[in-house]
Design a protein around this motif. Structure first.
Motif, PDB file in Angstrom:
ATOM      1  N   HIS A 329       1.880   3.457   0.958  1.00  0.00           N
ATOM      2  CA  HIS A 329       2.446   3.527   2.298  1.00  0.00           C
ATOM      3  C   HIS A 329       3.910   3.937   2.193  1.00  0.00           C
ATOM      4  O   HIS A 329       4.680   3.315   1.456  1.00  0.00           O
ATOM      5  CB  HIS A 329       2.357   2.176   3.018  1.00  0.00           C
ATOM      6  CG  HIS A 329       0.955   1.757   3.335  1.00  0.00           C
ATOM      7  ND1 HIS A 329       0.222   2.304   4.359  1.00  0.00           N
ATOM      8  CD2 HIS A 329       0.145   0.844   2.744  1.00  0.00           C
ATOM      9  CE1 HIS A 329      -0.971   1.747   4.394  1.00  0.00           C
ATOM     10  NE2 HIS A 329      -1.046   0.859   3.419  1.00  0.00           N
ATOM     11  N   LEU A 331       7.116   3.880   4.245  1.00  0.00           N
ATOM     12  CA  LEU A 331       7.617   3.210   5.438  1.00  0.00           C
ATOM     13  C   LEU A 331       8.812   3.958   6.006  1.00  0.00           C
ATOM     14  O   LEU A 331       9.569   4.610   5.291  1.00  0.00           O
ATOM     15  CB  LEU A 331       8.019   1.777   5.104  1.00  0.00           C
ATOM     16  CG  LEU A 331       6.938   0.924   4.443  1.00  0.00           C
ATOM     17  CD1 LEU A 331       7.460  -0.466   4.166  1.00  0.00           C
ATOM     18  CD2 LEU A 331       5.691   0.866   5.321  1.00  0.00           C
ATOM     19  N   ARG A 344       5.839  10.745   5.475  1.00  0.00           N
ATOM     20  CA  ARG A 344       5.032  10.256   6.603  1.00  0.00           C
ATOM     21  C   ARG A 344       4.426  11.414   7.362  1.00  0.00           C
ATOM     22  O   ARG A 344       3.278  11.328   7.829  1.00  0.00           O
ATOM     23  CB  ARG A 344       5.897   9.398   7.535  1.00  0.00           C
ATOM     24  CG  ARG A 344       6.203   8.025   7.012  1.00  0.00           C
ATOM     25  CD  ARG A 344       4.955   7.148   6.926  1.00  0.00           C
ATOM     26  NE  ARG A 344       4.444   6.808   8.241  1.00  0.00           N
ATOM     27  CZ  ARG A 344       3.214   7.031   8.659  1.00  0.00           C
ATOM     28  NH1 ARG A 344       2.341   7.592   7.848  1.00  0.00           N
ATOM     29  NH2 ARG A 344       2.829   6.691   9.859  1.00  0.00           N
ATOM     30  N   ASP A 377       8.698   0.328  10.344  1.00  0.00           N
ATOM     31  CA  ASP A 377       7.969   0.119   9.094  1.00  0.00           C
ATOM     32  C   ASP A 377       6.743  -0.752   9.309  1.00  0.00           C
ATOM     33  O   ASP A 377       5.810  -0.743   8.498  1.00  0.00           O
ATOM     34  CB  ASP A 377       8.874  -0.472   8.009  1.00  0.00           C
ATOM     35  CG  ASP A 377       9.475  -1.803   8.394  1.00  0.00           C
ATOM     36  OD1 ASP A 377       9.491  -2.116   9.597  1.00  0.00           O
ATOM     37  OD2 ASP A 377       9.924  -2.532   7.490  1.00  0.00           O
ATOM     38  N   GLU A 380       3.415   1.716  12.512  1.00  0.00           N
ATOM     39  CA  GLU A 380       3.246   3.105  12.113  1.00  0.00           C
ATOM     40  C   GLU A 380       2.741   3.995  13.247  1.00  0.00           C
ATOM     41  O   GLU A 380       3.069   5.188  13.321  1.00  0.00           O
ATOM     42  CB  GLU A 380       2.310   3.207  10.903  1.00  0.00           C
ATOM     43  CG  GLU A 380       0.830   2.933  11.166  1.00  0.00           C
ATOM     44  CD  GLU A 380       0.507   1.482  11.431  1.00  0.00           C
ATOM     45  OE1 GLU A 380      -0.602   1.220  11.925  1.00  0.00           O
ATOM     46  OE2 GLU A 380       1.350   0.616  11.155  1.00  0.00           O
ATOM     47  N   GLU A 384       4.495   7.414  14.634  1.00  0.00           N
ATOM     48  CA  GLU A 384       3.799   8.701  14.726  1.00  0.00           C
ATOM     49  C   GLU A 384       3.978   9.322  16.107  1.00  0.00           C
ATOM     50  O   GLU A 384       4.207  10.536  16.238  1.00  0.00           O
ATOM     51  CB  GLU A 384       2.310   8.534  14.411  1.00  0.00           C
ATOM     52  CG  GLU A 384       1.552   9.841  14.457  1.00  0.00           C
ATOM     53  CD  GLU A 384       0.103   9.742  14.009  1.00  0.00           C
ATOM     54  OE1 GLU A 384      -0.677  10.645  14.310  1.00  0.00           O
ATOM     55  OE2 GLU A 384      -0.238   8.727  13.347  1.00  0.00           O
ATOM     56  N   TRP A 502      -4.276  -0.365  14.094  1.00  0.00           N
ATOM     57  CA  TRP A 502      -2.995   0.326  14.190  1.00  0.00           C
ATOM     58  C   TRP A 502      -2.005  -0.581  14.916  1.00  0.00           C
ATOM     59  O   TRP A 502      -2.387  -1.434  15.697  1.00  0.00           O
ATOM     60  CB  TRP A 502      -3.132   1.682  14.878  1.00  0.00           C
ATOM     61  CG  TRP A 502      -3.650   1.658  16.292  1.00  0.00           C
ATOM     62  CD1 TRP A 502      -2.923   1.760  17.444  1.00  0.00           C
ATOM     63  CD2 TRP A 502      -5.019   1.551  16.710  1.00  0.00           C
ATOM     64  NE1 TRP A 502      -3.742   1.720  18.551  1.00  0.00           N
ATOM     65  CE2 TRP A 502      -5.045   1.593  18.131  1.00  0.00           C
ATOM     66  CE3 TRP A 502      -6.244   1.416  16.027  1.00  0.00           C
ATOM     67  CZ2 TRP A 502      -6.214   1.501  18.871  1.00  0.00           C
ATOM     68  CZ3 TRP A 502      -7.416   1.322  16.775  1.00  0.00           C
ATOM     69  CH2 TRP A 502      -7.393   1.364  18.168  1.00  0.00           C
TER      70      TRP A 502
END
Length: 542
Positions: A329, A331, A344, A377, A380, A384, A502
């Protein structure tokens, strides 16, 4: 130790792990967990204590059929003054329809003298008789040496005599237990090495508790000293500070020590799923910082780290996260640099020239919003959406024009106290106004229900969404002011019927307004991922 010597995994989640505060397995839970451990490659699964409680009785009445693992019934040696053939407690264990039994007995002379108040020779006879009886009725016999390491420190000759009695009576495994969890790794390795002179390492096991935070280290130290069975639980479940965590022991054996423990590299890729399955069964969040399997175990936040990881993951990762079924991941936070943002982008499928000025603009936007109180962090999906809005834009599936909540506390006709919320929400969808009212057990629940009622006729795919976690934190004001100027941050975790999750974030001086922001992001992100067309366009939503 020889690298090709097999180490046998013994899981006691369903027995020792059930002694954890707040843990209460159902029979269905036990069956599901036993089968997951079986598929992972664990050699022994301890199912519980027949006769101890109704749940264990029902479990052993119809034990699950396992493909590879041996199901084990736990209990005590015969009681003093009774024969092994005429002890109801021992009989209940030996009558269980399982191939193996693990019996616990005293090996610390202090406990024999004070707790049992019997002659020390009688305690040794209880161990010997119980092992012989277990073997006579066709069970694979194991002896748990309770308080062994404390007993060894106090009186090594007596502690070893108890272990030898079990071994000489035919027990397959003599398990040395650090019951109080107070022994350190160097002591474990030294003592196991000494015991192995009397009982072969091929018959020795180790059972550690985590009261000093050393249960995993102690278990590995015992294996280095010659023990060939290791006991533990999923996620280190257990009373007090827990048991040795098999989720850390297994990959350490396979990936670090090159030891065969029955878990093949392919099975090891299911380790994270097994860890999280247990948490799902217990209806509790997974520890993100758990070794190997935690969501943060391979998470990178500092820009310098991310830059190096993109060049070669081994710069900041001790194993490949995929080897244990986990994932990397990257962050994004106020510590993020261009490397974090670009990494990302690659994860979420946004293509952009690394030199594009919008990349630096997004870095600055993230830092400013985190200064305001956002936490990307841990959210997510909100990040996005922020990135897509800045780079390519996001369809306006709906807008929340206004909302209102009323809370009521009353007694119903039967005199029962009722506290409920009624929410009214007005939304615009495709230039049409939608007005809905809903009742819930709280203001956020009521508003969530009202908003969905307005949106589901237009976007049926969100009907299966559900809110699985909701966290509120009151942040101090970022500038001079009193406590009434504080900002509320709401973190929401959503899930769909396929098990996807999510996280989104919202901030506002008003807790309901912050919740609405996070709820709206959760809905929009789901619609975007589903490829729902933008309203009035007939085209793709992303």
């Amino acid at each position: 130790m020889a690298g090709d010597d097999r180490v046998y995994l013994f899981d006691t989640t369903l027995r020792d792990g059930q002694q954890t505060r707040g843990v209460d397995f159902t029979v269905a839970d036990k069956i599901a967990i036993a089968r997951a451990l079986d598929a992972l490659g664990v050699a022994y699964v301890e199912g519980g204590w027949p006769g101890a409680n109704p749940t264990d009785d029902r479990f052993f009445a119809e034990p699950p059929k396992l493909e590879q693992a041996r199901l084990v019934a736990f209990g005590m040696t015969r009681r003093p003054g009774r024969s092994a053939e005429n002890d109801p407690g021992l009989a209940a264990i030996l009558d269980a329809r399982v191939p193996a039994v693990c019996l616990v007995g005293k090996t610390w002379d202090f406990h024999v003298d004070v707790a049992l108040e019997i002659e020390r020779d009688e305690n040794v006879a209880m161990i010997r008789d119980s092992m012989k009886r277990s073997i006579a009725v066709g069970r694979e016999a194991m002896f748990d040496c309770e308080h062994f390491f404390d007993g060894y420190k106090a009186n090594p000759d007596y502690a070893v005599s108890c272990a030898k009695a079990a071994y000489e009576s035919g027990a397959r495994w003599i398990v040395l237990c650090d019951t109080n969890g107070g022994t350190l790794p160097h002591e474990i390795e030294e003592i196991v090495g000494e015991v192995a002179k009397a009982v072969p390492g091929s018959h020795l096991g180790i059972h550690c508790h985590n009261d000093t935070g050393n249960a995993v280290a102690n278990s590995l130290a015992a294996i280095r000293a010659g023990a060939r069975q290791v006991q533990g639980t999923i996620n280190g479940l257990g009373e007090r500070c827990g048991n040795a965590d098999l989720m850390a022991i297994i990959p350490s054996l396979v990936l670090k020590m090159g030891i065969d423990c029955g878990v093949t590299p392919e099975r090891l890729t299911h380790l994270t799923a097994v860890s999280r399955m247990l948490d799902e069964r217990l209806n509790r969040p997974s520890d993100p910082h758990r070794a190997y399997v935690g969501a943060a175990a391979f998470a990178h936040k500092g820009g310098l780290h991310v830059s190096a990881v993109q060049k070669d993951p081994t710069t900041y990762e001790h194993v490949d996260p995929a080897s244990v079924g986990n994932q990397r991941h990257i962050l994004v936070s106020d510590q993020a640099g261009r490397s974090n943002i670009l990494a990302r982008f690659a994860e979420i499928g946004v293509e952009i020239d690394p030199k594009h000025p919008k990349v630096q603009r997004l870095v600055e936007e993230v830092k400013e919003k985190e200064f305001q109180g956002y936490a990307f962090d841990s959210a997510e999906a909100s990040f996005e959406l922020l990135a897509r809005r800045l780079i390519h834009g996001v369809p306006e599936y709906f807008s929340i024009e206004r909302w209102r909540v009323m809370d009521e506390r009353r007694f119903n006709a039967r005199g029962v106290l009722v506290v409920e919320s009624e929410a009214t929400a007005t939304l615009t969808v495709d230039d049409r106004a939608c007005h809905e009212v809903a009742v819930g057990n709280g203001p956020v629940n009521a508003l969530d229900t009202a908003i969905r009622k307005a949106l589901v006729p237009h976007y049926p795919s969100i009907e299966g969404m559900r809110l699985v976690d909701y966290k509120v934190r009151i942040l101090p004001p970022s500038r001079d002011g009193d406590g009434t100027d504080a900002v509320t941050r709401v973190m929401i975790e959503s899930a769909d019927s396929d098990g996807n999750t999510w996280r989104t974030v919202g901030i506002s001086p008003n807790i309901i307004d912050a919740s609405i922001e996070a709820l709206a992001d959760a809905l929009i992100w789901r619609l975007l991922k589903d490829g729902v067309p933008a309203p009035g366009t007939g085209g793709p939503g992303a």
